[in-house]
Design a protein around this motif. Structure first.
Motif, PDB file in Angstrom:
ATOM      1  N   GLN A   1       0.776  -1.227   0.038  1.00  0.00           N
ATOM      2  CA  GLN A   1       0.116  -0.035   0.135  1.00  0.00           C
ATOM      3  C   GLN A   1       1.033   1.032   0.139  1.00  0.00           C
ATOM      4  N   TYR A   2       2.063   1.178   0.895  1.00  0.00           N
ATOM      5  CA  TYR A   2       2.910   2.330   0.951  1.00  0.00           C
ATOM      6  C   TYR A   2       3.502   2.698  -0.360  1.00  0.00           C
TER       7      TYR A   2
ATOM      8  N   LEU B   1       2.442   1.820  -3.259  1.00  0.00           N
ATOM      9  CA  LEU B   1       1.455   2.226  -4.515  1.00  0.00           C
ATOM     10  C   LEU B   1       1.064   3.836  -4.197  1.00  0.00           C
ATOM     11  N   THR B   2       1.185   4.323  -3.074  1.00  0.00           N
ATOM     12  CA  THR B   2       0.846   5.732  -2.849  1.00  0.00           C
ATOM     13  C   THR B   2       1.858   6.723  -2.315  1.00  0.00           C
ATOM     14  N   THR B   3       2.770   6.367  -2.273  1.00  0.00           N
ATOM     15  CA  THR B   3       4.092   7.107  -1.806  1.00  0.00           C
ATOM     16  C   THR B   3       4.450   7.953  -2.818  1.00  0.00           C
ATOM     17  N   ILE B   4       5.017   9.320  -2.534  1.00  0.00           N
ATOM     18  CA  ILE B   4       5.517  10.059  -3.650  1.00  0.00           C
ATOM     19  C   ILE B   4       7.024  10.347  -3.285  1.00  0.00           C
TER      20      ILE B   4
ATOM     21  N   TYR C   1       3.425  -0.067 -12.770  1.00  0.00           N
ATOM     22  CA  TYR C   1       3.776   0.919 -12.089  1.00  0.00           C
ATOM     23  C   TYR C   1       4.956   0.674 -11.346  1.00  0.00           C
TER      24      TYR C   1
END
Length: 141
Positions: free
Chosen positions: A44-45, A47-50, A79
């Motif tokens: 989850q991190y 997939l979502t981190t910038i 991705y």
């Protein structure tokens, strides 16, 4: 991969997390540390981190989503796969079958957790030195 990006540690054992965190602190690295207790949290991190992580250190045996399952999820997602973050297993599980299964995916190393603190710290220093020196697809971005 960013040389100063975070090191991702995914391990369900809080004692191991504490010891590895202490070893990394002793090495005085500029990289922040991100801790997760299972592959699903780490996934989850990612997939979502910038942030642009430097390295993933992952245990094999964990509840919810183990390390082998996490590696498969990363490989299956264009991705995440394109991020090309070095993925290294760091585990107490070091039997032939587990190591062979790990290398069926795209991993960049499999290391047994060391029993002695100084040996573990030396092992981590070697892994990190290698990845800080190694050219990597994202070294040119």
């Amino acid at each position: 991969m960013s040389l100063t990006g975070p090191i991702i540690l995914i391990d369900d054992d809080l004692d191991d997390q504490f010891v590895i965190k202490s070893m990394l602190e002793d090495l005085a690295l500029p990289n922040p540390l991100r801790l997760f207790q299972n592959g699903q949290e780490g996934h989850q991190y990612l997939l979502t981190t910038i942030e642009t992580p430097f390295l993933i250190l992952c245990d094999v045996n964990m509840p919810v989503m183990n390390g082998l399952e996490l590696r498969k999820e990363i490989d299956a997602d264009p991705y995440l796969k394109n991020k090309a973050i070095p993925f290294v297993f760091l585990s107490t599980s070091a039997n032939k079958e587990t190591v062979e299964n790990a290398y069926k995916g795209t991993i960049q190393g499999y290391f047994k957790k060391r029993e002695r603190y100084d040996d573990g710290k030396e092992n981590l220093a070697m892994i990190i030195k290698y990845w800080k020196s190694c050219l990597h697809p994202n070294s040119f971005k």
